[in-house]
Design an enzyme around this catalytic site. Structure first.
Site, PDB file in Angstrom:
ATOM      1  N   ASP A  12      13.332 -23.516 -25.505  1.00 24.49           N
ATOM      2  CA  ASP A  12      12.742 -22.291 -24.970  1.00 24.49           C
ATOM      3  C   ASP A  12      13.880 -21.327 -24.694  1.00 24.49           C
ATOM      4  O   ASP A  12      15.062 -21.673 -24.816  1.00 24.49           O
ATOM      5  CB  ASP A  12      11.954 -22.603 -23.688  1.00 24.49           C
ATOM      6  CG  ASP A  12      11.281 -21.370 -23.090  1.00 24.49           C
ATOM      7  OD1 ASP A  12      10.699 -20.585 -23.855  1.00 24.49           O
ATOM      8  OD2 ASP A  12      11.359 -21.180 -21.869  1.00 24.49           O
ATOM      9  N   SER A  13      13.529 -20.118 -24.277  1.00 22.87           N
ATOM     10  CA  SER A  13      14.563 -19.146 -23.922  1.00 22.87           C
ATOM     11  C   SER A  13      15.207 -19.480 -22.581  1.00 22.87           C
ATOM     12  O   SER A  13      16.296 -18.993 -22.288  1.00 22.87           O
ATOM     13  CB  SER A  13      13.966 -17.731 -23.857  1.00 22.87           C
ATOM     14  OG  SER A  13      12.950 -17.665 -22.875  1.00 22.87           O
ATOM     15  N   CYS A  75       8.128 -22.221 -26.630  1.00 22.55           N
ATOM     16  CA  CYS A  75       8.243 -20.779 -26.430  1.00 22.55           C
ATOM     17  C   CYS A  75       7.153 -20.124 -27.250  1.00 22.55           C
ATOM     18  O   CYS A  75       7.138 -20.262 -28.482  1.00 22.55           O
ATOM     19  CB  CYS A  75       9.623 -20.292 -26.888  1.00 22.55           C
ATOM     20  SG  CYS A  75       9.794 -18.496 -26.992  1.00 22.55           S
ATOM     21  N   GLU A 152      12.886 -16.505 -13.966  1.00 19.01           N
ATOM     22  CA  GLU A 152      14.299 -16.818 -14.171  1.00 19.01           C
ATOM     23  C   GLU A 152      15.153 -16.341 -13.001  1.00 19.01           C
ATOM     24  O   GLU A 152      16.206 -16.908 -12.720  1.00 19.01           O
ATOM     25  CB  GLU A 152      14.799 -16.190 -15.474  1.00 19.01           C
ATOM     26  CG  GLU A 152      14.206 -16.799 -16.731  1.00 19.01           C
ATOM     27  CD  GLU A 152      14.797 -18.165 -17.081  1.00 19.01           C
ATOM     28  OE1 GLU A 152      15.877 -18.505 -16.549  1.00 19.01           O
ATOM     29  OE2 GLU A 152      14.161 -18.896 -17.867  1.00 19.01           O
ATOM     30  N   CYS A 184       2.855 -17.978 -22.184  1.00 20.02           N
ATOM     31  CA  CYS A 184       4.313 -18.120 -22.085  1.00 20.02           C
ATOM     32  C   CYS A 184       4.569 -19.315 -21.185  1.00 20.02           C
ATOM     33  O   CYS A 184       3.926 -19.465 -20.141  1.00 20.02           O
ATOM     34  CB  CYS A 184       4.946 -16.857 -21.508  1.00 20.02           C
ATOM     35  SG  CYS A 184       6.730 -17.006 -21.161  1.00 20.02           S
ATOM     36  N   HIS A 186       6.864 -19.918 -19.219  1.00 14.51           N
ATOM     37  CA  HIS A 186       7.347 -19.561 -17.885  1.00 14.51           C
ATOM     38  C   HIS A 186       6.199 -19.363 -16.891  1.00 14.51           C
ATOM     39  O   HIS A 186       6.360 -19.557 -15.690  1.00 14.51           O
ATOM     40  CB  HIS A 186       8.168 -18.259 -17.928  1.00 14.51           C
ATOM     41  CG  HIS A 186       9.557 -18.415 -18.452  1.00 14.51           C
ATOM     42  ND1 HIS A 186       9.831 -18.562 -19.786  1.00 14.51           N
ATOM     43  CD2 HIS A 186      10.760 -18.421 -17.815  1.00 14.51           C
ATOM     44  CE1 HIS A 186      11.142 -18.657 -19.960  1.00 14.51           C
ATOM     45  NE2 HIS A 186      11.731 -18.579 -18.778  1.00 14.51           N
TER      46      HIS A 186
END
Length: 304
Positions: A12-13, A75, A152, A184, A186
């Site tokens: 993932d990012s 992702c 994040e 997403c 996240h």
């Protein structure tokens, strides 16, 4: 190393993919995992399709060099913009989040909202996947560019976060959704806030759970599942997770602790450059320039 004992790659990012990792811990307890967070280049949701494809190729090339037996694209942006292309370029199975998430959503409801990154929302990937499964469903996708920086930046419980989340939910609530998909990885971290703003009747769909279930089926079908059998000493081998990032390893470790329940040991690695003209091999990966806020609201079927 046999194929069965090789690791599953998950990327993932950033920390969003930890939702997939946690699902893997529950559903695939005997599997070792190679986790990569491309933290030096997040967020992906404001990147161009060309950049995303290059990033994914670089990550998968590195994972191939690490001899993974399967990769899970944890992702949604990468799943939407690169999955179909890279699936044909590597000799191991590569799974994405969108189709498993869409199939789960239509089993729960017919008025489906999707919160996603701007790139995923603009692609219409969830809308397409939902309609392929149930053409009579209604789908609305909203791009939420502020959500990944909130997660994040560890600002989930910041007073302003509730206001920001409410702003993105309003278009979906106006359409009386009965199901909300985390578009997403996240976004499940925002569930404590989302639950205070959504009606109790709205079902939340986390594609992470369903892509791991799909991975389990694929591993069994291909004969690649780790057996969990005892070793020569009569002890069951302990699966390991190797954590790697492209950015600051300590920041990732500190942020991960609250969701993993432990502080992981994290390595900083450099990815192989695929496009020499844009290569950062041996240097710090490039940092994104954030686009202007983009909110996409698309309706799959017109209201009756």
């Amino acid at each position: 190393m046999t194929n069965n004992t090789r690791s599953i790659g998950i990327f993932d990012s950033g920390v969003g993919g930890l939702t997939v990792l946690r699902a893997a811990y529950r559903q695939l307890p005997h599997e070792s995992v190679l986790y990569f967070g491309d933290t030096a280049r997040l967020p992906y949701g404001t990147r161009s399709p060309e950049e995303i494809l290059r990033f994914v190729r670089e990550i998968l090339t590195w994972m191939a060099n690490c001899q993974v037996k399967m990769a899970v694209v944890a992702c949604n942006t990468s799943s939407a913009l690169a999955l179909e292309t890279v699936r044909h370029e590597f000799n191991f199975p590569i799974l994405g989040l969108i189709l498993p998430g869409a199939r789960a959503a239509v089993r729960r409801g017919k008025r489906i909202g999707v919160i996603a990154t701007p790139a995923t929302a603009k692609s219409g990937a969830y809308r397409q996947a939902v309609l392929e499964t149930n053409p009579s469903a209604h789908v609305w996708e909203v791009g939420c560019p502020e959500f990944v920086p909130i997660v994040e930046g560890n600002r989930i419980h910041h007073p302003q976060t509730r206001q920001i989340v409410s702003k993105y939910l309003q278009p979906l609530l106006k359409h009386r959704i009965d199901t909300l998909v985390y578009g997403c990885t996240h976004y499940p971290h925002l569930e404590p806030v989302l639950r205070t703003l959504l009606p109790e009747t709205v079902s939340l769909i986390d594609p992470a759970e369903y892509v791991v279930a799909a991975a389990a089926r694929e591993l069994d079908l291909l004969g690649l599942a780790a057996s969990g059998e005892s070793n020569e000493e009569g002890m069951s081998p302990t699966p390991k997770t190797r954590f790697c990032v492209s950015g600051c390893s300590q920041s990732f470790a500190d942020l991960s602790k609250q969701w993993l329940g432990f502080t992981p040991e994290v390595e900083k690695i450099w990815l192989p450059a695929i496009d020499a003209r844009n290569s950062n091999q041996g240097t710090e990966p490039d940092q994104p320039e954030l686009d202007e806020e983009f909110v996409s609201l698309s309706e799959a079927n017109s209201e009756q």
